[in-house]
Scaffold this motif. Structure first.
Motif, PDB file in Angstrom:
ATOM      1  N   ARG A  59      -3.305  10.337  -8.813  1.00 50.81           N
ATOM      2  CA  ARG A  59      -4.514   9.715  -9.364  1.00 50.81           C
ATOM      3  C   ARG A  59      -4.277   9.291 -10.805  1.00 50.81           C
ATOM      4  O   ARG A  59      -4.705   8.225 -11.233  1.00 50.81           O
TER       5      ARG A  59
ATOM      6  N   PHE B 177      -7.019  -7.233  -4.889  1.00 57.65           N
ATOM      7  CA  PHE B 177      -7.115  -7.316  -3.426  1.00 57.65           C
ATOM      8  C   PHE B 177      -7.499  -8.711  -2.944  1.00 57.65           C
ATOM      9  O   PHE B 177      -8.191  -9.445  -3.644  1.00 57.65           O
TER      10      PHE B 177
ATOM     11  N   ARG C   2       0.824  -1.213   0.000  1.00 54.57           N
ATOM     12  CA  ARG C   2       0.000   0.000   0.000  1.00 54.57           C
ATOM     13  C   ARG C   2       0.857   1.262   0.000  1.00 54.57           C
ATOM     14  O   ARG C   2       0.465   2.279  -0.555  1.00 54.57           O
TER      15      ARG C   2
ATOM     16  N   GLY D  90     -12.740  -6.680  -3.358  1.00 58.33           N
ATOM     17  CA  GLY D  90     -13.068  -5.257  -3.430  1.00 58.33           C
ATOM     18  C   GLY D  90     -13.923  -4.910  -4.629  1.00 58.33           C
ATOM     19  O   GLY D  90     -13.817  -3.811  -5.180  1.00 58.33           O
TER      20      GLY D  90
ATOM     21  N   ARG E  19      -2.390   6.153 -10.797  1.00 62.36           N
ATOM     22  CA  ARG E  19      -3.232   5.037 -10.380  1.00 62.36           C
ATOM     23  C   ARG E  19      -4.206   4.649 -11.479  1.00 62.36           C
ATOM     24  O   ARG E  19      -4.546   3.477 -11.651  1.00 62.36           O
TER      25      ARG E  19
ATOM     26  N   HIS F 228      -9.649  -9.490  -0.648  1.00 67.64           N
ATOM     27  CA  HIS F 228     -11.103  -9.674  -0.560  1.00 67.64           C
ATOM     28  C   HIS F 228     -11.801  -9.055  -1.755  1.00 67.64           C
ATOM     29  O   HIS F 228     -12.914  -8.562  -1.652  1.00 67.64           O
TER      30      HIS F 228
ATOM     31  N   LEU G 159      -1.496   4.257  -1.032  1.00 65.40           N
ATOM     32  CA  LEU G 159      -2.784   4.108  -0.358  1.00 65.40           C
ATOM     33  C   LEU G 159      -2.537   4.338   1.122  1.00 65.40           C
ATOM     34  O   LEU G 159      -3.409   4.778   1.856  1.00 65.40           O
TER      35      LEU G 159
ATOM     36  N   MET H  96      -4.346  -2.642  -8.922  1.00 67.10           N
ATOM     37  CA  MET H  96      -4.200  -3.449  -7.721  1.00 67.10           C
ATOM     38  C   MET H  96      -5.270  -4.531  -7.674  1.00 67.10           C
ATOM     39  O   MET H  96      -6.405  -4.304  -8.087  1.00 67.10           O
TER      40      MET H  96
END
Lengths: 642, 342
Positions: free
Chosen positions: B104, B115, B75, B119, B107, B117, B80, B113
């Motif tokens: 931004r 994840f 992160r 997301g 990104r 879980h 992040l 990215m």
């Protein structure tokens, strides 16, 4: 340590009782209801001056009056739409048939036809009770207050959900709003915004905005953070994150918040009749004042029906979506067609209600009000005649066993003895800081000149809370330990929390007559659901492994309850007691005008009798001070016990 | 191992949670254990003086147990979480100095990215989840759906474009996560324990999927995992983290053959050496009596892959490293390694 604390408590209570007996009847600071002290008449004059300034002071001309005007206008538009005729017309813009059709359509569109059917039946029942216009006024008032509350509460709630600092700033106000008895802020608001719809709307908003803020910020804060972080990792701006991720995900919870806001608003709108809110509160209050239980029941039923109607239709909208998967194309198409048909029917109904008199004004012949009034009056009379042993007996038992001795102790002891007792309690339970706070607040009540009335209110609150806790703990432990009990009681608990407390006064008045016991009983009925819920949750939160271990060690059920579950849930118990006290206090003071006397009576009398206005305003502050003393001591106790 | 101009370069990166985090770095407190530090100042060091480079096209794995700081590290690399101190360069650009708009931008276009879980946005269809970053890039609906459909095909989600995340299994959901990350055609993929929430069979499929995508697309990847066998399977190089610091960086073979300390040795103990080590590791001088005319194999052949040839051959194989003879490997050598000896 624990033992010493309880000995200390016991010792100070003993000293207090002894001193109270010894010095009984001296320095009680009692004054007659219509007598003013220098302070109360000073405040009264100031209030009068303040009121006189309405056309002169800049604060009024440029701030308060425009707000009042705008809100009055807003409410009036909604009232003209469904409740009362506008200036140059004889009927409201939409007659009863149109309103029924619109409600049916709206509920059907947001939930299902069964809920729509229920909503229509409830509306028609309100009409049949002869309460159509009052009901429409209440709906208009609720609608106005809810729209304004949401317009303010949801953005603030989102803000508090996103920023820790904002939440920190809001929290004390939100907490205060939760313990503030509703009666307290009506009078000051009426002083600024005059008796009428504007004051009632603003008072309602003060009551319901905190709820909207709390739930919205909770909804934003408790989202699954993974999608939020993912959106951030993809370079979303704050605004994109909010509008494309957080708000859509929190939508369901926010709708639940709308439901809670509506329920808070409707229950307050009824009480706000005391400061001139049009609607169902009016006939309830009238009936209570003339002690006509039957008439009270007629209006009370309409209040209950309206509350159920609003609850069902808004909670159905919240519950309907239990997943994020929308319906299939075909379902959407079918729904769209039925909606179009229903929409056309609604428009036809609205049109009819504007052109035909029978559809515009609720036909007077269609009424069951006299029958309902008669039945309830007869039932009350029958109960009073045949079940005296239960009503009068119970009332007398509580009066002689608790109320009278406690009232003697609190109100007939010298003020300094009782103040000393309160400070001692605060010191033992909460520590030095709470003791100092209690001392300052108690002295403020003493200096206000309303000490005696405050002690009457305190007596009723303590007895009410005691009974609430006895019943609430028993039911709470029962529901906490048994799923079946929980399921059986749940509907009653939910209903108890949704219905406006005010209407409970009606049956209680029927059973116990115009006495302080009526106020206490209403307070008990109102506060039991919340106490039961908190206790039940506390018991259920005790880890299962603890109980298993205790069972394995051979404990009896009673031992498990007293030695494991209650001690482990001690903090929750204290919080439940705190909530119980605050709730009982809020209702006991409303009971002021059905014979309970005390501070509540002064507040209500102050609204209607100019010579008591100063006293009424101060009484409101005194109620608040009592509430804060309770709350601080109990909270400190709960903190220390954890 | 890293090439002349790395894709990502991390130097002396620190992340300290708590109040006044800068004060901890460089002070004697930084040497305390976590519990001691938390008790003393209330701070927690999540990332401790970490430095490494990631070469273009490389799969760089960060491996560690929970609480080792690996998720914080990844992160920090996309900010992040704001690092407390250190340098972080992406293609020579100082990431820690760029403003929010540029961050931004990066990104949206350069980093993606995936994840643990997933997301995924529960209120959006698969296709609109995948098109999300294009959407916030201002790509028109038709164009972003066209691109999303391409990626849907790439990750094998054909037919699920209009499903909602909760209608999919965990493995499928993570395919959506992968597709979403690939939609903007980023230079670097950060994968934060992407398969930890999946059951073992699905996990193996997904690991294969990542390896396949890496072969097809050649993206640079930073892959976080707590599972060493996963690290060995997908990683070109592995960094092992412990208590916020990197203990060792190396190829799977380096780690297995030369663990830096007891901690790493403990980790790699359960790895089947024959799956990781190459013939280079086993090659030895021919002794008298060894036949020296056996089959010839390249030195960078994994032992497992060479095993069949070696075991079937009657003579030891000759190991050849770019033309230079390194020595020989006999059946006995292979069997000894497989059965647990050195």
């Amino acid at each position: 340590m624990k033992v010493r604390k309880s000995y200390l408590l016991l010792a100070s209570v003993t000293v207090w009782i002894l001193l109270g007996r010894l010095l009984n009847g001296t320095h009680t600071l009692q004054i007659a209801t219509y007598e003013n002290t220098a302070f109360t008449s000073y405040i009264g004059e100031k209030a009068l001056d303040f009121r006189g300034n309405r056309t002169e002071s800049t604060a009024f001309i440029y701030f308060f009056n425009p707000i009042r005007g705008a809100i009055d206008g807003f409410v009036q538009i909604i009232r003209n739409l469904i409740a009362v005729p506008a200036q140059n017309s004889v009927i409201p813009i939409i007659g009863w048939l149109g309103v029924v059709a619109i409600v049916a359509f709206a509920v059907y569109a947001t939930s299902q036809w069964r809920t729509a059917l229920l909503a229509v039946s409830l509306l028609l029942a309100c009409g049949a009770l002869g309460m159509w216009q009052f009901t429409m006024d209440s709906i208009a008032m609720t609608l106005a207050a809810v729209l304004l509350s949401l317009a303010i509460g949801i953005p603030l709630g989102i803000w508090a959900g996103l920023s820790d600092r904002v939440l920190k700033i809001f929290t004390p106000f939100l907490d205060l709003a939760q313990i503030l008895p509703t009666l307290v802020y009506m009078a000051p608001i009426a002083l600024v915004f005059m008796i009428g719809a504007a004051s009632a709307t603003i008072a309602t908003m003060i009551y319901s905005i905190p709820i909207a803020i709390r739930i919205t910020s909770h909804a934003i804060r408790n989202l699954n953070q993974a999608p939020v972080e993912a959106a951030e990792s993809m370079g979303s701006t704050q605004k994109q994150k909010l509008t494309k991720v957080q708000i859509p995900m929190a939508k369901q919870m926010i709708v639940l918040g709308i439901n809670q806001t509506v329920m808070a608003a409707v229950s307050f709108v009824v009480i706000a009749a005391l400061i001139g809110a049009p609607g169902l509160g009016k006939p309830v209050i009238e009936a209570l004042i003339i002690r006509n239980v039957g008439q009270g029941f007629v209006a009370g039923f309409a209040v209950v029906f309206l509350a159920i109607l609003l609850d069902r239709s808004t909670s159905a909208a919240a519950k309907r979506q239990d997943s994020f998967i929308p319906e299939t194309e075909k379902q959407i198409k079918t729904k769209r067609i039925t909606l179009i048909v229903a929409g056309i029917l609604t428009i036809v109904a609205v049109f009819m209600s504007r052109t035909m008199l029978w559809a515009a004004v609720w036909p007077k012949e269609v009424t069951i009000a006299p029958q309902v009034a008669k039945v309830t009056n007869d039932a009350t009379a029958w109960i009073l005649e045949n079940l005296t042993i239960f009503t009068v007996g119970f009332k007398d038992l509580i009066s002689y066993a608790f109320l009278n001795p406690l009232e003697t102790q609190l109100a007939a002891s010298p003020w300094y003895v009782t103040v000393a007792m309160i400070v001692a309690l605060a010191l033992i339970i909460g520590g030095t800081r709470i003791a100092i706070l209690s001392f300052v607040l108690s002295m403020a009540i003493v200096l206000s000149g309303l000490w005696y009335e405050a002690m009457l209110t305190l007596t009723q609150t303590i007895v009410g809370c005691l009974l609430t806790m006895i019943i609430g703990l028993a039911l709470g432990i029962w529901t906490g330990r048994s799923d079946r009990a929980e399921r059986a009681l749940r509907p009653f608990l939910d209903a108890g929390q949704t219905l406006p407390a005010f209407v409970y006064l009606v049956p209680m008045l029927g059973l116990f007559g115009p006495t302080r016991f009526t106020a206490i009983a209403t307070g008990i009925v109102y506060s039991i659901p919340v106490v039961v819920k908190i206790v039940c949750e506390g018991i259920r939160a005790v880890p299962h492994s603890l109980i298993e271990a205790a069972t394995a060690a051979g404990s009896t059920t009673r031992q498990i309850i007293t030695k494991v579950q209650l001690p482990a849930a001690k903090k929750t118990m204290l919080l439940a007691t705190n909530q119980g006290l605050i709730y009982v206090l809020a209702v006991v003071v409303i009971g002021g005008f059905v014979g309970a006397g005390g501070l509540g009576y002064l507040v209500i009398a102050g609204n209607s009798k100019p010579e008591l206005q100063g006293k009424g305003l101060i009484a409101g502050v005194a109620i608040l001070l009592l509430g804060v003393i309770f709350d601080r001591i109990m909270q400190a106790g709960a903190r220390r016990s954890s | 191992m890293s090439s002349a101009s790395p894709m990502i370069s991390v130097r002396n990166l620190w992340k300290v949670f708590g109040n006044n985090p800068e004060k901890v770095i460089g002070s004697p407190d930084a040497l305390l254990t976590r519990t001691e530090l938390r008790a003393k100042t209330g701070n927690t060091i999540a990332v401790r003086d970490v430095s490494f480079d990631v070469a273009p096209g490389e799969v760089f794995v960060v491996m560690g147990l929970s609480g080792s700081g690996k998720s914080t590290l990844v992160r920090c690399m996309t900010r992040l979480i704001e690092p407390t101190q250190g340098q972080l360069q992406f293609e020579g650009e100082d990431i820690l100095k760029v403003d929010n708009a540029r961050l931004r931008e990066l990104r949206k276009t350069r980093f993606s990215m995936v994840f643990q879980h997933f997301g995924l946005l529960p209120h959006r269809k698969v296709i609109d989840n995948i098109a999300y970053s294009l959407e916030i890039n201002g790509v028109k609906k038709d164009a972003r759906h066209a691109r999303a459909n391409e990626v849907i095909e790439l990750v094998g989600l054909q037919g699920y474009a209009n499903a909602y995340p909760e209608q999919l299994s965990g493995g499928m959901q993570q395919r959506v996560g992968l597709a979403r990350a690939l939609a903007v055609d980023p230079q670097v993929l950060f994968l934060d324990e992407p398969f930890s929430a999946l059951d073992p069979l699905i996990r193996r499929d997904m690991q294969q999927e990542v390896i396949r995508l890496h072969h097809e697309l050649g993206k640079t990847m930073v892959f976080i995992t707590h599972d060493l066998s996963e690290a060995v399977k997908v990683g070109d190089r592995i960094a092992i983290m412990r208590d916020g610091a990197i203990v060792q960086i190396g190829t799977p073979e380096d780690l297995v053959a030369n663990p830096a300390d007891e901690y790493v040795a403990n980790f790699v103990r359960d790895i089947a050496k024959s799956h990781v080590l190459t013939l280079k590791h086993l090659a030895r001088k021919a002794e008298p009596g060894d036949a020296t005319d056996g089959p010839e194999l390249a030195a960078n052949t994994i032992i497992r892959d060479a095993a069949q040839v070696i075991l079937q051959s009657h003579k030891p194989v000759r190991v050849n490293d770019n033309g230079a003879a390194l020595g020989i490997v006999s059946s006995e050598d292979v069997l000894r390694l497989i059965s647990g000896g050195a």
